[in-house]
Motif scaffolding. Structure first.
Motif, mmCIF file in Angstrom:
data_model
loop_
_atom_site.group_PDB
_atom_site.id
_atom_site.type_symbol
_atom_site.label_atom_id
_atom_site.label_comp_id
_atom_site.label_asym_id
_atom_site.label_seq_id
_atom_site.Cartn_x
_atom_site.Cartn_y
_atom_site.Cartn_z
ATOM 1 N N LEU A 32 0.714 7.655 34.195
ATOM 2 C CA LEU A 32 0.681 6.769 33.022
ATOM 3 C C LEU A 32 -0.351 7.253 32.016
ATOM 4 C CD1 LEU A 32 1.596 4.142 31.644
ATOM 5 C CD2 LEU A 32 -0.166 2.939 32.953
ATOM 6 N N TRP A 33 -1.507 7.675 32.487
ATOM 7 C CA TRP A 33 -2.557 8.197 31.613
ATOM 8 C C TRP A 33 -2.090 9.471 30.903
ATOM 9 C CZ3 TRP A 33 -7.232 7.028 29.644
ATOM 10 C CH2 TRP A 33 -8.016 8.078 29.185
ATOM 11 N N ILE A 34 -1.444 10.380 31.638
ATOM 12 C CA ILE A 34 -0.997 11.650 31.052
ATOM 13 C C ILE A 34 0.056 11.406 29.971
ATOM 14 C CG2 ILE A 34 0.216 13.808 31.544
ATOM 15 C CD1 ILE A 34 -1.134 13.810 34.281
ATOM 16 N N PHE A 35 1.042 10.560 30.278
ATOM 17 C CA PHE A 35 2.114 10.328 29.307
ATOM 18 C C PHE A 35 1.599 9.585 28.080
ATOM 19 C CE2 PHE A 35 5.991 8.254 27.704
ATOM 20 C CZ PHE A 35 6.814 9.362 27.627
ATOM 21 N N SER A 36 0.690 8.627 28.276
ATOM 22 C CA SER A 36 0.119 7.913 27.132
ATOM 23 C C SER A 36 -0.704 8.850 26.264
ATOM 24 C CB SER A 36 -0.739 6.747 27.631
ATOM 25 O OG SER A 36 0.009 5.843 28.401
ATOM 26 N N MET A 37 -1.483 9.728 26.891
ATOM 27 C CA MET A 37 -2.258 10.701 26.117
ATOM 28 C C MET A 37 -1.350 11.622 25.320
ATOM 29 S SD MET A 37 -5.663 10.529 26.605
ATOM 30 C CE MET A 37 -6.324 12.183 26.604
ATOM 31 N N MET A 38 -0.203 11.987 25.900
ATOM 32 C CA MET A 38 0.727 12.852 25.187
ATOM 33 C C MET A 38 1.294 12.147 23.959
ATOM 34 S SD MET A 38 4.273 14.525 26.543
ATOM 35 C CE MET A 38 5.003 12.889 26.566
ATOM 36 N N LEU A 39 1.669 10.869 24.100
ATOM 37 C CA LEU A 39 2.187 10.119 22.962
ATOM 38 C C LEU A 39 1.137 9.979 21.865
ATOM 39 C CD1 LEU A 39 4.225 7.226 24.647
ATOM 40 C CD2 LEU A 39 5.107 9.239 23.482
ATOM 41 N N LEU A 40 -0.121 9.794 22.248
ATOM 42 C CA LEU A 40 -1.180 9.671 21.255
ATOM 43 C C LEU A 40 -1.477 10.997 20.575
ATOM 44 C CD1 LEU A 40 -3.677 7.360 23.217
ATOM 45 C CD2 LEU A 40 -2.090 6.698 21.402
ATOM 46 N N SER A 41 -1.370 12.100 21.308
ATOM 47 C CA SER A 41 -1.708 13.412 20.740
ATOM 48 C C SER A 41 -0.624 13.945 19.821
ATOM 49 C CB SER A 41 -1.965 14.420 21.878
ATOM 50 O OG SER A 41 -2.983 13.963 22.745
ATOM 51 N N ILE A 42 0.621 13.522 20.026
ATOM 52 C CA ILE A 42 1.723 14.026 19.199
ATOM 53 C C ILE A 42 1.492 13.709 17.723
ATOM 54 C CG2 ILE A 42 4.167 13.587 18.667
ATOM 55 C CD1 ILE A 42 4.705 13.507 21.630
#
Length: 308
Positions: free
Chosen positions: A256-266
């Motif tokens: 969950l942390w990895i996917f949320s970080m990816m959405l924020l970084s995009i």
């Protein structure tokens, strides 16, 4: 009483997660752009979300001239209540609370987003609001068709739309190995669903003066803001449930942390798409690709049945 306590816990956990998710995004964008981000309110800016919430909730409310003020005030609260209702279907393990399968229930609630976009633009009595609402509705209907097809494909492949059926196929990471081509499409459609860059056409500030929510401020704007980040967490959770494994709690929170970080970084990696390119991508690329993949798996399963 037990269920009421659960609702309260879920409600406060979601609120605190939204608050600090906004801080996390501003920190990530700050370091990507070689600056500090929020750093003054509290230790390392940890109290910045609380300060923003107090500022927004204490702002003066106003009425719209010749606007539909009752609907204007009511729609953001309706939008926030629908978003909270989505969260309450997970992680229930009992069957006495669910009168419908979780997957179809999620699809029904996500499809309601078109209505509050329309009502917010219509009730604001503003040219910018109604034009932004019309554009947002066209975008939402376009990508939700592809997203619904993707949902149906997942339900067909898992022989059910409930979380229990999905978890059965996750035991050996079957969903991940067979449906990894659809994971990229899911991520892109989620960015469009969440109005995240590069598909933030519903709130294109440089083009639409913030679009459908241009007349909203204070508490009403904060509710719209909270729904966006709550949906981000929920779609991240749904991605893990459908494609990865949520058997282990520790692994679940890491994913969950990895996917949320990816959405924020995009947001800091890609410029905004052209609107017509999104329509072309959804109607002529994703829809055909999902249908083709669906029939490919269907033919494969039919051949296995006849061979046995």
């Amino acid at each position: 009483m037990e269920y009421l306590l659960y609702y309260l816990v879920v409600f406060f956990v979601i609120l605190f997660s939204i608050m600090f998710m906004s801080l996390l995004e501003r920190k990530i964008l700050g370091y990507i752009q070689m600056r500090k981000g929020p750093n003054f309110v509290g230790l390392l800016g940890m109290l910045q979300p609380i300060s923003d919430a107090v500022k927004l909730f204490l702002k003066e409310e106003f009425l719209i001239g010749r606007g539909m003020n009752l609907m204007y005030f009511w729609v953001p609260f309706y939008m926030f209540s629908i978003n909270l209702l989505i969260w309450f279907i997970y992680p229930f393990e009992t069957d006495d609370l669910m009168f419908i399968s979780e997957g179809f229930f999620i699809m029904c609630l996500l499809s309601l987003s078109v209505y509050y976009l329309m009502y917010m633009g219509w009730s604001s009595n503003s040219v910018y609001s109604i034009l932004g609402a019309i554009r947002s509705m066209a975008q939402t209907i376009s990508y939700e068709i592809s997203l619904s097809l993707l949902f149906f494909f997942l339900f067909f492949f898992s022989s059910g739309s409930g979380f229990e059926e999905i978890e059965f196929y996750q035991f050996y990471f079957i969903n991940f190995f067979f449906m990894w081509p659809l994971m990229g499409i899911w991520i892109i459609l989620v960015c469009a669903e969440l109005n995240r860059t590069p598909f933030d056409f519903a709130e294109g500030e440089s083009e639409l003066v913030s679009g459908f929510n241009v007349e909203y401020s204070g508490v009403k704007f904060s509710l719209i803001f909270m729904v966006e980040y709550s949906n981000m967490l929920f779609m991240s959770t749904l991605f893990i449930i459908y494609f990865l494994s949520n058997k282990l709690i520790f692994l679940y929170f890491i994913l969950l942390w990895i996917f949320s970080m990816m959405l924020l970084s995009i947001r800091s990696m890609f410029p905004r798409f052209r609107y017509d390119l999104l329509m072309y991508l959804v109607w002529k690329e994703f829809m055909l690709y999902i249908l083709g993949f669906f029939f490919l798996i269907l033919i494969f399963e039919i051949n296995i049945i006849y061979m046995n």
